[in-house]
Design a protein around this motif. Structure first.
Motif, mmCIF file in Angstrom:
data_model
loop_
_atom_site.group_PDB
_atom_site.id
_atom_site.type_symbol
_atom_site.label_atom_id
_atom_site.label_comp_id
_atom_site.label_asym_id
_atom_site.label_seq_id
_atom_site.Cartn_x
_atom_site.Cartn_y
_atom_site.Cartn_z
ATOM 1 N N UNK A 81 -14.767 53.697 16.340
ATOM 2 C CA UNK A 81 -14.879 55.016 15.719
ATOM 3 C C UNK A 81 -15.990 54.969 14.676
ATOM 4 N N UNK A 82 -16.898 55.935 14.752
ATOM 5 C CA UNK A 82 -18.023 56.003 13.820
ATOM 6 C C UNK A 82 -18.043 57.381 13.181
ATOM 7 N N UNK A 83 -18.114 57.398 11.852
ATOM 8 C CA UNK A 83 -18.278 58.661 11.127
ATOM 9 C C UNK A 83 -19.743 58.759 10.730
ATOM 10 N N UNK A 84 -20.439 59.734 11.318
ATOM 11 C CA UNK A 84 -21.878 59.933 11.088
ATOM 12 C C UNK A 84 -22.048 61.296 10.443
ATOM 13 N N UNK A 85 -22.384 61.305 9.171
ATOM 14 C CA UNK A 85 -22.420 62.576 8.453
ATOM 15 C C UNK A 85 -21.024 63.174 8.414
ATOM 16 N N UNK A 86 -20.880 64.369 8.945
ATOM 17 C CA UNK A 86 -19.575 65.037 8.970
ATOM 18 C C UNK A 86 -18.885 64.889 10.316
ATOM 19 N N UNK A 87 -19.523 64.186 11.264
ATOM 20 C CA UNK A 87 -18.959 64.054 12.616
ATOM 21 C C UNK A 87 -18.240 62.731 12.787
ATOM 22 N N UNK A 88 -17.289 62.707 13.686
ATOM 23 C CA UNK A 88 -16.600 61.486 14.087
ATOM 24 C C UNK A 88 -16.784 61.295 15.584
ATOM 25 N N UNK A 89 -17.275 60.120 15.951
ATOM 26 C CA UNK A 89 -17.517 59.807 17.354
ATOM 27 C C UNK A 89 -16.705 58.580 17.741
ATOM 28 N N UNK A 90 -16.300 58.506 19.004
ATOM 29 C CA UNK A 90 -15.562 57.346 19.498
ATOM 30 C C UNK A 90 -16.178 56.854 20.798
ATOM 31 N N UNK A 91 -16.024 55.566 21.061
ATOM 32 C CA UNK A 91 -16.520 54.962 22.303
ATOM 33 C C UNK A 91 -15.915 53.578 22.449
ATOM 34 N N UNK A 92 -15.768 53.109 23.696
ATOM 35 C CA UNK A 92 -15.275 51.741 23.901
ATOM 36 C C UNK A 92 -16.344 50.681 23.652
ATOM 37 N N UNK A 93 -17.622 51.102 23.553
ATOM 38 C CA UNK A 93 -18.717 50.157 23.317
ATOM 39 C C UNK A 93 -19.534 50.598 22.119
ATOM 40 N N UNK A 94 -19.891 49.610 21.281
ATOM 41 C CA UNK A 94 -20.712 49.864 20.101
ATOM 42 C C UNK A 94 -21.853 48.860 20.082
ATOM 43 N N UNK A 95 -23.080 49.350 19.880
ATOM 44 C CA UNK A 95 -24.254 48.484 19.806
ATOM 45 C C UNK A 95 -24.839 48.577 18.403
ATOM 46 N N UNK A 96 -24.943 47.439 17.725
ATOM 47 C CA UNK A 96 -25.568 47.383 16.409
ATOM 48 C C UNK A 96 -27.052 47.081 16.601
ATOM 49 N N UNK A 97 -27.884 48.077 16.276
ATOM 50 C CA UNK A 97 -29.334 47.947 16.465
ATOM 51 C C UNK A 97 -30.067 48.454 15.236
ATOM 52 N N UNK A 98 -29.493 48.200 14.070
ATOM 53 C CA UNK A 98 -30.062 48.745 12.834
ATOM 54 C C UNK A 98 -31.058 47.813 12.158
ATOM 55 N N UNK A 99 -31.422 46.711 12.815
ATOM 56 C CA UNK A 99 -32.482 45.852 12.312
ATOM 57 C C UNK A 99 -32.096 45.033 11.100
ATOM 58 N N UNK A 100 -33.132 44.514 10.413
ATOM 59 C CA UNK A 100 -32.933 43.723 9.208
ATOM 60 C C UNK A 100 -33.483 44.454 8.004
ATOM 61 N N UNK A 101 -33.516 43.802 6.856
ATOM 62 C CA UNK A 101 -33.932 44.468 5.622
ATOM 63 C C UNK A 101 -35.436 44.505 5.372
ATOM 64 N N UNK A 102 -36.260 44.055 6.318
ATOM 65 C CA UNK A 102 -37.703 44.081 6.092
ATOM 66 C C UNK A 102 -38.224 45.515 6.096
ATOM 67 N N UNK A 103 -39.235 45.762 5.270
ATOM 68 C CA UNK A 103 -39.870 47.071 5.064
ATOM 69 C C UNK A 103 -38.845 48.115 4.615
#
Length: 388
Positions: free
Chosen positions: A140-162
């Motif tokens: 379950x992901x809360x993005x802004x005011x929305x709530x989304x659900x899925x059986x699969x989640x991909x973390x692709x938010x990168x690292x802290x560079x730039x």
């Protein structure tokens, strides 16, 4: 509440590419990001032309606690596969030095291609990811005011560079929350800073020359650049990924000179001085600074062969002792990240938590300078996109 087959956190290269692969397999995909536009690192990369891959992108050109982890993904989706995709979209490209491939036009063409490939996926931008949870086989992901659900989640938010582009350590916080271990993140492909006792070289700010730079067991032959804070340029950026605090960086200032070149020059031109001898191989200001450091006054003909041999050795193995780097603000990428021993190399999935995948820069896989990190984004994104 909106239900999808897969939620991808991060609308950078890896996330968008993964979205396209999954959407083309008929998956209902949502890509979420706090940034106001997709592919922000892509847009600024390669001087605005995006060095989108490298023809030499093999696993042994990546830094990781387990470099062979990258072999599977890179082998199954290789540089030539991405080049074929670029050509299918009619994007003109050219090869520069050391196998680096760039767009002839704009990096925005690559972003447009990725968005076109991800047609059918929902891409929601400009809102913070407020919460991420997992229960009963669903994320379950809360993005802004929305709530989304899925059986699969991909973390692709990168690292802290730039960080000026909005980069954070969010991927690491999320990975730890889900029980994945981290390899300590540190800046990579980053300029190195020098302590005050190397102040002489700060007077050379702006001077560049081709060298062989070494850190640890890694060696790179490219240009080095002196800056007002220390060392930069492609050779130094490459070496920085292997450099650790309190270790030296070794520079060969005369990589094209063979052993004995100074003693041979002494016999051929005994009246030449060291400053002039170095001037035939190096920029004038650098030749002058090195000659002053080496303290070899007078003509070469008046120097003992043993003295000239020691000077040759110093020039070929000049050690600098950096006191740090210019940090994540100037780093192109991050070394370290989510430990690969907790991930499946074929699917990028967490071994202990079905449905969770980590891709791109968030993973402890960091490529050399020159398109390698984008290729890892494509390859790891493809691997996860095939699996979700």
């Amino acid at each position: 509440m909106t239900h999808h087959d897969v939620i991808i956190l991060g609308a950078g290269g890896a996330g968008l590419f993964c979205a396209g692969i999954a959407a083309q397999r008929g998956r209902r995909v949502a890509v979420l990001d706090h940034a106001p536009e997709p592919g922000r690192k892509i847009v600024i990369s390669g001087g605005g032309r995006c060095n989108f891959t490298n023809v030499g992108a093999s696993w042994d050109r990546y830094v990781s606690a387990n470099p062979k982890f990258a072999r599977s993904a890179l082998g199954r989706y290789a540089a030539q596969d991405f080049v074929a995709l670029v050509e299918r979209h009619g994007i003109a490209w050219h090869e520069k030095t050391l196998g680096q491939l760039f767009c002839d036009g704009s990096a925005r063409q690559i972003v447009a291609m990725l968005l076109a490939e991800a047609d059918g996926a929902e891409i929601a931008l400009g809102q913070p990811i407020r919460d991420v949870g997992h229960a009963d086989g669903m994320f379950t992901v809360v993005h802004g005011e929305r709530t989304l659900t899925a059986p699969s989640l991909v973390i692709a938010t990168g690292g802290p560079s730039i960080p000026k582009l909005g980069a954070t350590g969010f991927a690491y916080d999320l990975a730890k929350r889900f029980g994945l271990k981290l390899v300590e993140p540190r800046p990579a492909l980053v300029p190195l800073t020098l302590p005050p006792d190397d102040a002489l070289f700060r007077e050379l700010s702006g001077v560049a020359t081709e060298v062989v730079a070494s850190a640890g067991k890694a060696k790179f032959r490219e240009a080095a650049l002196f800056t007002h804070r220390g060392l930069s340029g492609p050779a130094i950026l490459q070496a920085s990924s292997y450099w650790r605090h309190r270790e030296p960086v070794t520079i060969d200032f005369v990589p094209d000179r063979s052993s004995g070149w100074l003693t041979e020059l002494k016999r051929a031109r005994p009246r030449i001085g060291l400053r002039s001898a170095l001037g035939s191989a190096l920029p004038d200001r650098l030749a002058e600074a090195l000659a002053a450091k080496l303290d070899c006054p007078g003509e070469l003909g008046n120097q003992r062969d043993a003295t000239l041999t020691r000077i040759e050795q110093r020039l070929a193995g000049w050690q600098f002792h950096p006191n740090g780097t210019e940090g994540f603000a100037k780093a192109e990428v991050t070394v370290g990240g989510v430990a690969t021993d907790g991930l499946n190399q074929k699917t990028m999935a967490a071994k202990h938590l079905p449905g969770l995948h980590v891709i791109g820069e968030a993973v402890d896989v960091t490529g050399w300078l020159g398109g390698y990190n984008f290729q890892w984004a494509w390859s790891s994104g493809w691997a996860a996109g095939q699996a979700v």
